[in-house]
Design a protein around this motif. Structure first.
Motif, short mmCIF file in Angstrom:
data_model
loop_
_atom_site.label_atom_id
_atom_site.label_comp_id
_atom_site.label_asym_id
_atom_site.label_seq_id
_atom_site.Cartn_x
_atom_site.Cartn_y
_atom_site.Cartn_z
N UNK A 1 0.81 -1.22 0.00
CA UNK A 1 0.00 0.00 0.00
C UNK A 1 0.84 1.26 0.00
N UNK A 2 2.10 1.14 0.42
CA UNK A 2 2.97 2.31 0.53
C UNK A 2 3.73 2.57 -0.77
N UNK A 3 4.13 3.82 -0.94
CA UNK A 3 4.90 4.18 -2.13
C UNK A 3 6.38 3.82 -1.97
N UNK A 4 6.86 3.84 -0.71
CA UNK A 4 8.28 3.60 -0.44
C UNK A 4 8.43 2.74 0.81
N UNK A 5 9.66 2.28 1.05
CA UNK A 5 9.99 1.54 2.27
C UNK A 5 11.19 2.19 2.95
N UNK A 6 11.27 2.04 4.26
CA UNK A 6 12.41 2.55 5.01
C UNK A 6 12.61 1.70 6.25
N UNK A 7 13.83 1.65 6.73
CA UNK A 7 14.11 0.91 7.96
C UNK A 7 13.83 1.76 9.19
N UNK A 8 14.00 3.09 9.06
CA UNK A 8 13.79 4.00 10.17
C UNK A 8 13.16 5.30 9.68
#
Length: 267
Positions: A241-248
């Motif tokens: 559902x998200x446009x991007x991913x990040x660890x923090x």
């Protein structure tokens, strides 16, 4: 240019069961404010608990609590939802009947709880530090309720989640809100409702907003902004559902600040 940043707490800003906001986040919130960017904490938690977590910057930001059940900025209540009382009692009674399940009933100022175990009382009152009213009978629930939550200590299995959705999913939203929690909220309540309220107050659109989350109760919020980030450990449906991913969260905020609010320079 970005004008609002919203972030979930548990599993997003608060990881590995932490009950304190990382110290590095506070100066970032202040810098965002100085740049004219509103930081919004958006959580299934109660407002009083969230305000304590963000004590150093509580007046430099805004809040969405109870999975969108209320929104507050500078101690001003922008809206507060309410749940059908008959359905609330039916859900609570079902939780009470289920072995090893505990409930919390959210009002504007506190949670009603009736702990079956010392573990749950300690978790809610002393560990998470919620404002709670411990009751001995369901007849003591008199304040309007905006959300009911069920806690299962061993974690919410797919079987348990399916049980609660099959039982009440036709009458309210039933959504996971962490490892051991499922929330029951009115169909009209979600974090996106709070996001839209702040967008309206700021006069900004989705393309000027960023959001971070990790659970299914964050999906509507992610869809209400253009720049949505799922944590890398999030469930697959949330990542999709998200446009991007990040660890923090913090590194993205730092890059956004360094870029002067120009999100296109962050990537």
């Amino acid at each position: 240019m970005i004008k609002m940043v919203a972030s979930d707490l548990d599993g997003t800003l608060l990881v590995n069961g932490s009950q304190s906001i990382p110290e590095e986040i506070f100066p970032l919130i202040k810098k965002l404010k100085d740049m004219g960017i509103l930081f919004v904490a958006a959580s299934g938690r109660q407002y009083a608990n969230m305000r304590n977590l963000f004590a150093p910057v509580k007046d430099d930001m805004a809040f969405i609590g109870e999975n969108g059940g209320l929104a507050i900025q500078n101690e001003k209540l922008l809206y507060c939802d309410s749940f059908d009382k008959k359905l609330v009692m039916e859900i609570i009674e079902a939780i009470q009947e289920k072995k090893d399940a505990e409930f919390s009933c959210s009002t504007k100022d506190f949670y009603y709880i009736m702990p079956k175990t010392e573990h749950y009382r300690h978790l809610m009152v002393e560990e998470v530090k919620n404002h709670c009213k411990i009751i001995g009978s369901l007849t003591e629930i008199t304040e309007p309720c905006m959300k009911v939550a069920v806690y299962e200590r061993e974690g919410m299995t797919e079987e348990s989640i399916r049980y609660w959705r099959e039982r009440f999913g036709d009458r309210c939203t039933v959504v996971t809100s962490g490892f051991a929690w499922v929330d029951f909220i009115p169909f009209t309540t979600n974090k996106a409702k709070g996001i839209r309220k702040y967008q309206e107050l700021l006069g900004v659109g989705p393309e000027e907003c960023v959001a971070f989350g990790d659970e299914y109760n964050d999906i509507e919020m992610m869809k209400s902004v253009k720049y949505s980030f799922a944590m890398k450990h999030a469930k697959q449906g949330v990542r999709e559902a998200a446009a991007y991913e990040t660890e923090e969260v913090a590194p993205v905020l730092r890059r956004l600040i360094q870029a002067g609010g120009n999100i296109k320079e962050v990537f």
